[in-house]
Design a protein around this motif. Structure first.
Motif, PDB file in Angstrom:
ATOM      1  N   ASP A  45       0.781  -1.180  -0.069  1.00 18.61           N
ATOM      2  CA  ASP A  45      -0.098  -0.099   0.053  1.00 18.61           C
ATOM      3  C   ASP A  45       0.841   1.260   0.076  1.00 18.61           C
ATOM      4  N   PHE A  46       0.414   2.369  -0.636  1.00 22.63           N
ATOM      5  CA  PHE A  46       1.090   3.512  -0.681  1.00 22.63           C
ATOM      6  C   PHE A  46       0.791   4.234   0.485  1.00 22.63           C
ATOM      7  N   VAL A  47       1.989   4.912   0.908  1.00 18.83           N
ATOM      8  CA  VAL A  47       1.893   5.528   2.388  1.00 18.83           C
ATOM      9  C   VAL A  47       2.091   7.293   2.078  1.00 18.83           C
ATOM     10  N   CYS A  95      10.795   1.968   0.737  1.00 14.29           N
ATOM     11  CA  CYS A  95      10.870   3.486  -0.037  1.00 14.29           C
ATOM     12  C   CYS A  95      11.281   2.949  -1.628  1.00 14.29           C
ATOM     13  N   ALA A  96      10.683   3.680  -2.358  1.00 18.23           N
ATOM     14  CA  ALA A  96      10.959   3.411  -3.836  1.00 18.23           C
ATOM     15  C   ALA A  96      11.071   4.699  -4.594  1.00 18.23           C
ATOM     16  N   ALA A  97      11.639   4.731  -5.514  1.00 14.43           N
ATOM     17  CA  ALA A  97      11.851   5.828  -6.367  1.00 14.43           C
ATOM     18  C   ALA A  97      10.948   5.762  -7.963  1.00 14.43           C
ATOM     19  N   THR A  98      10.867   6.960  -8.260  1.00 18.86           N
ATOM     20  CA  THR A  98       9.813   6.986  -9.533  1.00 18.86           C
ATOM     21  C   THR A  98      10.149   8.212 -10.340  1.00 18.86           C
ATOM     22  N   MET A 103       0.777   7.172  -6.908  1.00 19.34           N
ATOM     23  CA  MET A 103       0.604   6.273  -5.663  1.00 19.34           C
ATOM     24  C   MET A 103       0.795   4.978  -6.191  1.00 19.34           C
ATOM     25  N   ASN A 104       0.590   4.776  -7.422  1.00 18.27           N
ATOM     26  CA  ASN A 104       0.820   3.481  -7.806  1.00 18.27           C
ATOM     27  C   ASN A 104       2.070   2.458  -7.741  1.00 18.27           C
ATOM     28  N   PRO A 105       2.105   1.655  -6.872  1.00 25.33           N
ATOM     29  CA  PRO A 105       3.457   0.948  -6.947  1.00 25.33           C
ATOM     30  C   PRO A 105       4.223   0.332  -8.063  1.00 25.33           C
TER      31      PRO A 105
END
Length: 121
Positions: A45-47, A95-98, A103-105
């Motif tokens: 889930d997005f935080v 944590c992730a980078a885009t 908000m979409n993983p």
């Protein structure tokens, strides 16, 4: 992009933790860093996310008012301050980078190892 999340641990309900996402190992640029969480047997889930240049932020409704995301570009670190934690928020936090505002993983293409947050008395 190499990301490393840290700062997880055991906290009592109502307590606080600050997570860190070290992006110093990154070799490509990105637009935003997001935090996600995944409880056992559940979807990721997005935080929250923060944009790299402007520092603009966005939160999921479930954490708005309790969590604060921020970045320190000089330290190449993104933080997630979590207050008033609840047992249902026990999860592995990632944590992730885009390169998008999302908000979409599935639109985050670079992920770090997660850090476990356990909220329990």
């Amino acid at each position: 992009v190499q990301l490393q999340a840290s700062g997880g641990g055991l906290v009592q309900p109502g307590g606080s933790l600050r997570l860190s996402c070290d992006t110093s190992g990154s070799t490509v640029d990105y637009f935003a860093i997001g935090w996600f969480r995944q409880a056992p047997g559940k979807e990721r889930d997005f935080v929250a996310y923060v944009t790299k240049l402007s520092g603009g932020t966005y939160y999921s409704d479930s954490v708005k008012g309790r969590f604060t995301i921020s970045r320190d570009n000089a330290k190449k670190t993104v933080y997630l301050q979590m207050n008033n934690l609840k047992p249902v928020e026990t999860a592995v936090y990632y944590c992730a980078a885009t390169n998008m505002l999302t908000m979409n993983p599935e639109e985050y293409h670079y992920w770090g190892r997660g850090t476990l947050v356990t909220v329990s008395s």
